[in-house]
Design a protein around this motif. Structure first.
Motif, mmCIF file in Angstrom:
data_model
loop_
_atom_site.group_PDB
_atom_site.id
_atom_site.type_symbol
_atom_site.label_atom_id
_atom_site.label_comp_id
_atom_site.label_asym_id
_atom_site.label_seq_id
_atom_site.Cartn_x
_atom_site.Cartn_y
_atom_site.Cartn_z
ATOM 1 N N GLY A 85 0.820 -1.212 0.000
ATOM 2 C CA GLY A 85 0.000 0.000 0.000
ATOM 3 C C GLY A 85 0.848 1.253 0.000
ATOM 4 O O GLY A 85 2.069 1.202 0.141
ATOM 5 N N GLN A 86 0.222 2.410 -0.128
ATOM 6 C CA GLN A 86 0.959 3.669 -0.177
ATOM 7 C C GLN A 86 1.650 3.973 1.142
ATOM 8 O O GLN A 86 2.679 4.643 1.181
ATOM 9 N N ASP A 94 -8.874 2.375 1.933
ATOM 10 C CA ASP A 94 -8.950 3.536 1.044
ATOM 11 C C ASP A 94 -7.643 3.776 0.297
ATOM 12 O O ASP A 94 -7.476 4.815 -0.339
ATOM 13 N N GLU A 95 -6.721 2.825 0.378
ATOM 14 C CA GLU A 95 -5.422 2.993 -0.266
ATOM 15 C C GLU A 95 -5.397 2.380 -1.658
ATOM 16 O O GLU A 95 -6.073 1.379 -1.920
ATOM 17 N N LYS A 96 -4.599 2.964 -2.515
ATOM 18 C CA LYS A 96 -4.327 2.376 -3.820
ATOM 19 C C LYS A 96 -3.244 1.326 -3.654
ATOM 20 O O LYS A 96 -2.190 1.598 -3.090
ATOM 21 N N ARG A 97 -3.508 0.106 -4.118
ATOM 22 C CA ARG A 97 -2.515 -0.954 -3.986
ATOM 23 C C ARG A 97 -1.487 -0.858 -5.114
ATOM 24 O O ARG A 97 -1.765 -0.367 -6.209
ATOM 25 N N SER A 98 -0.322 -1.331 -4.837
ATOM 26 C CA SER A 98 0.708 -1.463 -5.868
ATOM 27 C C SER A 98 1.490 -2.725 -5.559
ATOM 28 O O SER A 98 1.309 -3.348 -4.511
#
Length: 320
Positions: A85-86, A94-98
């Protein structure tokens, strides 16, 4: 430290951007751990990164590699969960995953640093090479089968494109999970290998199956989509995690999907808890990842070339 990295983006000739050589060692960060890499495995994601998918010019040079097993700073044998996560501490709601190599340097190096939260103990039953195959392709297959397809022992499943990392994993896991397994491949040798891995029946793409199945594991995309839909029983589930042959099938088979009340489920990677379950599953059952070959890190280009040409069955592992 020695590493294999993307130096340039080339959508048409991705291997033109692949280089190897000295890169800075990872710096210590609060809440993160530095792992000495013992083994890392290739994924199609690494080829897509070289094409610029999920990786921008502003992030170059980027050390490639999502998967690894190694030894942490305290001497523990660990496996990396590569979804980050960020915040660097798991992925909040509510995080954008990477994943590694999108925002953070990857595992094709002597060392890699990841959030401590992302480390799991490596079962003693698994070698470093075996454990390094699990966090992406095998985790994806595990989630597709046992979370998103919802299959149970005794059910039937079709795995499209035998030979790829996810498809190979799905065959082995499905058989170990008590499912009746069918698999397809254009290549006769890969069909034979799929049968040796436990598939109850192997077929050329598009062939009529002995029965309509409860679920289809789809990673090929456009080339096999119609066959996947037509192979499902009424109420069956098609789970898709990739589209290596393209994202736009000639026929979406929408009439069949709604008339037979089929379910189409997208699936991406898997959670840390699912990776823990997968590690335990392999340790307890004796299931082991299918390894195509093991290469030293300085021969990584050979592995990339074989992967790009589709000349693999299972996983290619790199050892620093």
């Amino acid at each position: 430290m020695f590493a294999v990295y993307a130096a340039r983006i080339d959508a048409e000739q991705p291997l033109n951007g692949l280089e190897s050589g000295e890169r800075p060692a990872p710096r210590a960060r609060d809440g993160w751990s530095t792992v000495t890499v013992k083994a890392a495995s290739l994924n199609h994601h690494d080829l897509w990164s070289l094409k610029g998918v999920g990786l921008g010019e502003e992030s170059l040079p980027m050390i490639l590699g999502c998967d690894a097993a190694g030894i942490d700073e305290d001497g523990n044998e660990v496996v990396l969960h590569s979804v980050i996560g960020q915040s660097g501490h798991g992925v909040g709601p509510d995080e954008k995953r990477s994943i590694l190599t999108e925002l953070y340097q990857g595992t094709f190096a002597e060392q890699v640093t990841v959030p401590t939260w992302n480390l799991l103990p490596k079962p003693k039953e698994l070698s470093f090479e075996e454990a390094a195959c699990l966090p992406t392709a095998w985790l994806t297959a595990y989630r597709m089968l046992f979370t998103n397809a919802g299959v149970r022992p005794g059910d039937s499943v079709l795995v499209q494109g035998a030979g790829g990392g996810v498809a190979t994993a799905a065959i082995v896991l499905a058989r170990a999970g008590g499912l009746r397994v069918y698999a397809t491949s254009r290549d006769a040798a890969k069909r034979k290998r799929a049968e040796e891995l436990g598939a109850h029946g192997v077929f050329e793409p598009g062939a009529r199956l002995p029965e309509r199945v409860d679920a289809v594991i789809e990673t090929v995309g456009a080339a096999t989509w119609s066959h996947s839909v037509k192979s499902l029983r009424p109420g069956g589930t098609l789970v898709i995690s990739g589209a290596t042959s393209g994202p736009n099938p000639r026929s979406a088979e929408l009439t069949r999907i709604f008339f037979l009340e089929l379910k189409v489920v997208g699936s991406t990677m898997g959670g840390k808890d699912e990776l823990q379950d997968l590690l335990s599953f392999c340790a307890v059952t004796g299931v082991r990842p299918v390894i195509d070959s093991v290469l030293p890190l300085d021969r990584a280009r050979e592995g990339f070339e074989h992967l790009a040409a589709g000349e693999v069955f299972g996983k290619i592992v790199l050892t620093p």
